[in-house]
Design an enzyme around this catalytic site. Structure first.
Site, short mmCIF file in Angstrom:
data_model
loop_
_atom_site.label_atom_id
_atom_site.label_comp_id
_atom_site.label_asym_id
_atom_site.label_seq_id
_atom_site.Cartn_x
_atom_site.Cartn_y
_atom_site.Cartn_z
N GLY A 246 0.84 -1.20 0.00
CA GLY A 246 0.00 0.00 0.00
C GLY A 246 0.86 1.24 0.00
O GLY A 246 2.01 1.22 -0.48
N VAL A 250 1.15 4.60 5.15
CA VAL A 250 0.67 3.52 6.02
C VAL A 250 1.79 2.50 6.26
O VAL A 250 1.92 1.96 7.37
CB VAL A 250 -0.59 2.83 5.42
CG1 VAL A 250 -1.05 1.68 6.30
CG2 VAL A 250 -1.72 3.85 5.25
N GLU A 268 5.76 -3.32 0.72
CA GLU A 268 5.78 -3.00 -0.71
C GLU A 268 4.97 -1.73 -0.90
O GLU A 268 3.74 -1.75 -0.80
CB GLU A 268 5.19 -4.16 -1.51
CG GLU A 268 5.94 -5.47 -1.37
CD GLU A 268 7.40 -5.39 -1.79
OE1 GLU A 268 7.76 -4.47 -2.54
OE2 GLU A 268 8.18 -6.24 -1.34
N CYS A 302 1.76 0.68 -8.82
CA CYS A 302 2.93 1.13 -8.05
C CYS A 302 4.12 1.31 -8.98
O CYS A 302 5.02 2.08 -8.69
CB CYS A 302 3.24 0.13 -6.94
SG CYS A 302 3.39 -1.54 -7.55
P1 NAD Z 1 -3.35 2.44 1.50
O1 NAD Z 1 -2.04 2.41 2.18
O2 NAD Z 1 -4.27 3.55 1.78
O3 NAD Z 1 -4.20 1.10 1.78
C1 NAD Z 1 -3.64 -0.18 1.57
C2 NAD Z 1 -4.25 -1.15 2.58
O4 NAD Z 1 -3.93 -0.70 3.90
C3 NAD Z 1 -5.77 -1.25 2.52
O5 NAD Z 1 -6.15 -2.58 2.77
C4 NAD Z 1 -6.22 -0.35 3.66
O6 NAD Z 1 -7.47 -0.70 4.21
C5 NAD Z 1 -5.10 -0.56 4.68
N1 NAD Z 1 -4.90 0.56 5.60
C6 NAD Z 1 -5.06 1.88 5.35
N2 NAD Z 1 -4.75 2.60 6.46
C7 NAD Z 1 -4.37 1.72 7.40
C8 NAD Z 1 -3.93 1.85 8.76
N3 NAD Z 1 -3.81 3.04 9.36
N4 NAD Z 1 -3.62 0.73 9.44
C9 NAD Z 1 -3.70 -0.49 8.85
N5 NAD Z 1 -4.14 -0.67 7.58
C10 NAD Z 1 -4.46 0.42 6.86
O7 NAD Z 1 -3.01 2.30 -0.06
P2 NAD Z 1 -3.92 2.69 -1.29
O8 NAD Z 1 -3.85 4.16 -1.39
O9 NAD Z 1 -5.22 2.02 -1.18
O10 NAD Z 1 -3.13 2.00 -2.48
C11 NAD Z 1 -2.30 2.69 -3.34
C12 NAD Z 1 -0.85 2.67 -2.86
O11 NAD Z 1 -0.38 1.32 -2.84
C13 NAD Z 1 0.06 3.41 -3.81
O12 NAD Z 1 0.99 4.15 -3.07
C14 NAD Z 1 0.75 2.28 -4.59
O13 NAD Z 1 1.98 2.64 -5.13
C15 NAD Z 1 0.87 1.25 -3.51
N6 NAD Z 1 1.07 -0.10 -4.08
C16 NAD Z 1 2.30 -0.68 -3.95
C17 NAD Z 1 2.54 -1.92 -4.53
C18 NAD Z 1 3.90 -2.57 -4.41
O14 NAD Z 1 4.00 -3.78 -4.60
N7 NAD Z 1 4.97 -1.82 -4.13
C19 NAD Z 1 1.52 -2.59 -5.23
C20 NAD Z 1 0.28 -1.97 -5.31
C21 NAD Z 1 0.06 -0.72 -4.72
#
Ligand code: NAD
Length: 537
Positions: A246, A250, A268, A302
Site C-alpha cells: 500500500g 501507512v 511493498e 505502483c
Molecule cells: P493504502 O495504504 O491507503 O491502503 C492499503 C491497505 O492498507 C488497505 O487494505 C487499507 O485498508 C489498509 N490501511 C489503510 N490505512 C491503514 C492503517 N492506518 N492501518 C492499517 N491498515 C491500513 O493504499 P492505497 O492508497 O489504497 O493503495 C495505493 C498505494 O499502494 C500506492 O501508493 C501504490 O503505489 C501502492 N502499491 C504498492 C505496490 C507494491 O507492490 N509496491 C503494489 C500496489 C500498490
C-alpha cells in the site's frame, strides 16, 4: 468445487455478491453486523458486493484461530502443502475469465490487464506448488569429527496480509501462496476497494481444501478499522509476520509497530518510477513503453511511469510523438470493450488526489503540454470516449514539461495518469535525474548502447530495472520490491520471498559420545609455534 463460483458471481451485472468473512473454515458475518458496499469503479450505481465491516473483535478472533491452526499446518509435509497450492492454481485456471471480469467490473481495470492480473496468480501458484518439493535446507560441514550440521527453514507462525486494491488478485497471491507453502497460517485483510475479488479468491482457496483455520479473511476498512486492528494484534503477540502492500504513509506505521515487536515486515509501497530515453534509443518502441507505463490502468500501478527523462537531442521529437499517441488513447468504460487503454479511477480518493496534483504542477512552475485536464464528464470528454463518463471518476491523461529534480512534481507519487518530463544531457545526468525522488521501486532505460546499459544498471537506485522495456512487467519467478520510500528491502515472488516467510534454524547433531567444543577442541594441525618472520625484513 464444492459450490461453483458461477452461483456467486458471473463477472457481469449479477445481483450483488454477499461477501462474508472467512474464519476457521466458516463464512461469518462481522460480529457487529455492519456492512459496507463495494461499487463498480465504472458504474458507481452498480453495487458489486455487500461486505462485512469488521471490527477489532473479528480480527482478533481470526488471529487466535490462525494461531491455533499453526502447529498442525507447520507439521504438514511441504509437498502436501504444495499440492494444495497446486489445486488453487488449477481452480484459478478454471475460473480465469470469470475472475478477470470481476476484477474489471470491481476496480475498472481493462480486460486485457485483468486477465494478466489473474494469470500472475496462476503463475505464482504453479511456482509454489513445485517449491513444496524443494523448500531446501542445507547440510553443512562441521569443524569436528562425528558431528553433523543442518539448516532448516521454519515457518514464522501467523502471517497477516494487508493489501491494496489496484492488484487485487496478483499481489495477494504473491503473499498468501508462499506464506502458506512455507507452513504459516494466514489472516488477510483485503482492500476495501476490491473485497469481492478477495472473497472469490478466498472461495477458491477454501475449495482447494486449505484446512480450516489456516486461511482467514477479514474484510473492512484501514485506519480505525480492521487494518488498524491487525496492527493491534501484532502488539498483542497474536501475529508473527505482517506483509503490507500500500502507500508509503501507512507502510511507515506498519514498520513502527513491527519494529517495536522486533519483527521484520514485508513492505511493498509507492513509487515514482523513472523512464529514461537516450539519444540512441528506438524512439517508437520507447514512446509505446512510456504511453503504456504512464497511462495504462490510469496510472494506478505502483510501477507506473512517473518521471520521463529525455536526452536533449531527442527530447522535442519524443514529446511530439508521445503527444500524437496521447491524442489517440481510448479511455472509457472497460466493461464495454477491449480497446480501452484505461478506465476509471478506482475510487474518489484516488481521483481527487490526482486532481490536486494539477495545482502542485502550477505552483512548481511546470508547463502543461496536454490541452485538456482534470475530470472527464459527459460534457467534457475525448471524442472517442466509450460509455457514460459521469458514471465513474474518469480523468484526462496529463503530460507536464519543464520539470526539474527539485520540484514537488518530480518527487511525489501522484497515482494517476500523469507523466512529468525532465530533460538531461547524456547518461550521467540521466542517472542523476532518475535517482532524484526518494522512492526506489522500478526504473527503465531505453538505449542501444551497451556501455550506457551497464552504467544505468549500476547507477540506478531501484529494486527493479528494465532495459528497452516499460517500468511495469513483473514475472512470478523474479524478485519484486523496492528500496527507499518504496519498501524496506524485502522481496515478493520467486525463491526470494521464501526468506520473508521462514526463519533459518541451525541444528548441530553430535555423535562423538563426548563433550567436544567448537574452536577450542579443534585440531587444525598447526604447531602453535610462532612463525619466524625475520627472513621477511
Ligand atoms: P493504502 O495504504 O491507503 O491502503 C492499503 C491497505 O492498507 C488497505 O487494505 C487499507 O485498508 C489498509 N490501511 C489503510 N490505512 C491503514 C492503517 N492506518 N492501518 C492499517 N491498515 C491500513 O493504499 P492505497 O492508497 O489504497 O493503495 C495505493 C498505494 O499502494 C500506492 O501508493 C501504490 O503505489 C501502492 N502499491 C504498492 C505496490 C507494491 O507492490 N509496491 C503494489 C500496489 C500498490
Amino acid at each position: 468445487m464444492a459450490r461453483k463460483l458461477e452461483t456467486v458471481a458471473n463477472g457481469d451485472f449479477t445481483p450483488t455478491v454477499v461477501v462474508k468473512n472467512f474464519i476457521g473454515g466458516e463464512e461469518r458475518e462481522a460480529k457487529a453486523g455492519e456492512r459496507f458496499e463495494s461499487v463498480s469503479a465504472s458504474h458507481r450505481v452498480d453495487v458489486v458486493g455487500s461486505v462485512p465491516l469488521s471490527s477489532a473483535a473479528d480480527v482478533e478472533e481470526a488471529c487466535r484461530v490462525a494461531g491455533a491452526a499453526a502447529a498442525s499446518w507447520a507439521a504438514t509435509p511441504a509437498p502436501v502443502r504444495g499440492a494444495i497450492i497446486g489445486r488453487i492454481g488449477e481452480a484459478i485456471v478454471q475460473y480465469k475469465e470469470l475472475l478477470s471480469r470481476v476484477v474489471c467490473r470491481e476496480i475498472g481495470k481493462s480486460m486485457r490487464e485483468s486477465r494478466g492480473e489473474v494469470q500472475e496468480a496462476i503463475d505464482t501458484a504453479h511456482f509454489f506448488q513445485a517449491e513444496g518439493r524443494r523448500l531446501y535446507g542445507q547440510t553443512v560441514n562441521s569443524e569436528m569429527p562425528n558431528k553433523e550440521l543442518f539448516t532448516y527453514r521454519r515457518p514464522l507462525g501467523v502471517a497477516a496480509m494487508i493489501t491494496a486494491g489496484n492488484f487485487p488478485m496478483a499481489v495477494p497471491s504473491w503473499k498468501i501462496l508462499p506464506a502458506l507453502l512455507c507452513g504459516n497460517t494466514v489472516v488477510w485483510k483485503p482492500s476495501e476497494d476490491a473485497p469481492v475479488i478477495a472473497y472469490l479468491f478466498g472461495r477458491i482457496m477454501e475449495d482447494a481444501r486449505v484446512p480450516a483455520g489456516v486461511l482467514n479473511i477479514v474484510h473492512g476498512s484501514g485506519a480505525g478499522g480492521a487494518g488498524a486492528a491487525v496492527l493491534e494484534c501484532v502488539d498483542k503477540g497474536l501475529i508473527q509476520k505482517v506483509s503490507f502492500t500500500g502507500s508509503t504513509e501507512v507502510g511507515r506505521k506498519v514498520g513502527e509497530v513491527c519494529g517495536r515487536n522486533l519483527q521484520i515486515p514485508s513492505l511493498e509501497l509507492g513509487g515514482k518510477n523513472p523512464l529514461v530515453v537516450l539519444r540512441d534509443a528506438d524512439l517508437d518502441v520507447a514512446v509505446e513503453g512510456a504511453l503504456f507505463s504512464g497511462y495504462g490502468t490510469a496510472g494506478q500501478r505502483c510501477t507506473s511511469l512517473g518521471n520521463l527523462i529525455l536526452d536533449k537531442p531527442i527530447a522535442a521529437e519524443f514529446k511530439k510523438r508521445l503527444l500524437a499517441r496521447i491524442s489517440e488513447i481510448q479511455i472509457g468504460d472497460v466493461t464495454q470493450g477491449e480497446d480501452m487503454l484505461y478506465g476509471p479511477m478506482i475510487n474518489e480518493r484516488f481521483g481527487n488526489n490526482f486532481l490536486k496534483h494539477l495545482d502542485m504542477g502550477k505552483e512548481d512552475g511546470a508547463t502543461l503540454l496536454t490541452t485538456q485536464h482534470g475530470r472527464i464528464t459527459n460534457e467534457n470528454k475525448p471524442a472517442n470516449f466509450v460509455g457514460d463518463a459521469d458514471a465513474g471518476f474518469y480523468v484526462f491523461p496529463t503530460l507536464w514539461d519543464g520539470v526539474t529534480a527539485d520540484m514537488k512534481l518530480a518527487q511525489t507519487e501522484v497515482f494517476g495518469p500523469v507523466i512529468t518530463v525532465m530533460e538531461v544531457d547524456g547518461i550521467d545526468e540521466a542517472i542523476e535525474a532518475a535517482n532524484c525522488a526518494p522512492y526506489g521501486l522500478s526504473s527503465a532505460c531505453y538505449t542501444m548502447n551497451p556501455t550506457h546499459i551497464l552504467k544505468f544498471k549500476n547507477g540506478i537506485r531501484a529494486g527493479m530495472t528494465s532495459i528497452n522495456n516499460t517500468t511495469n512487467g513483473a514475472e512470478a519467478h523474479l524478485p519484486f520490491g523496492g528500496c527507499g520510500w518504496s519498501g524496506n528491502g524485502t522481496r515478493e515472488s520467486g525463491v526470494w520471498v521464501i526468506d520473508a516467510y521462514t526463519r533459518w534454524h541451525a541444528v548441530n547433531e553430535d555423535l562423538a559420545g563426548k563433550l567436544q567444543l567448537a574452536q577450542i577442541d579443534v585440531d587444525f594441525g598447526d604447531t602453535h609455534e610462532p612463525t619466524d618472520m625475520s627472513a621477511l625484513d
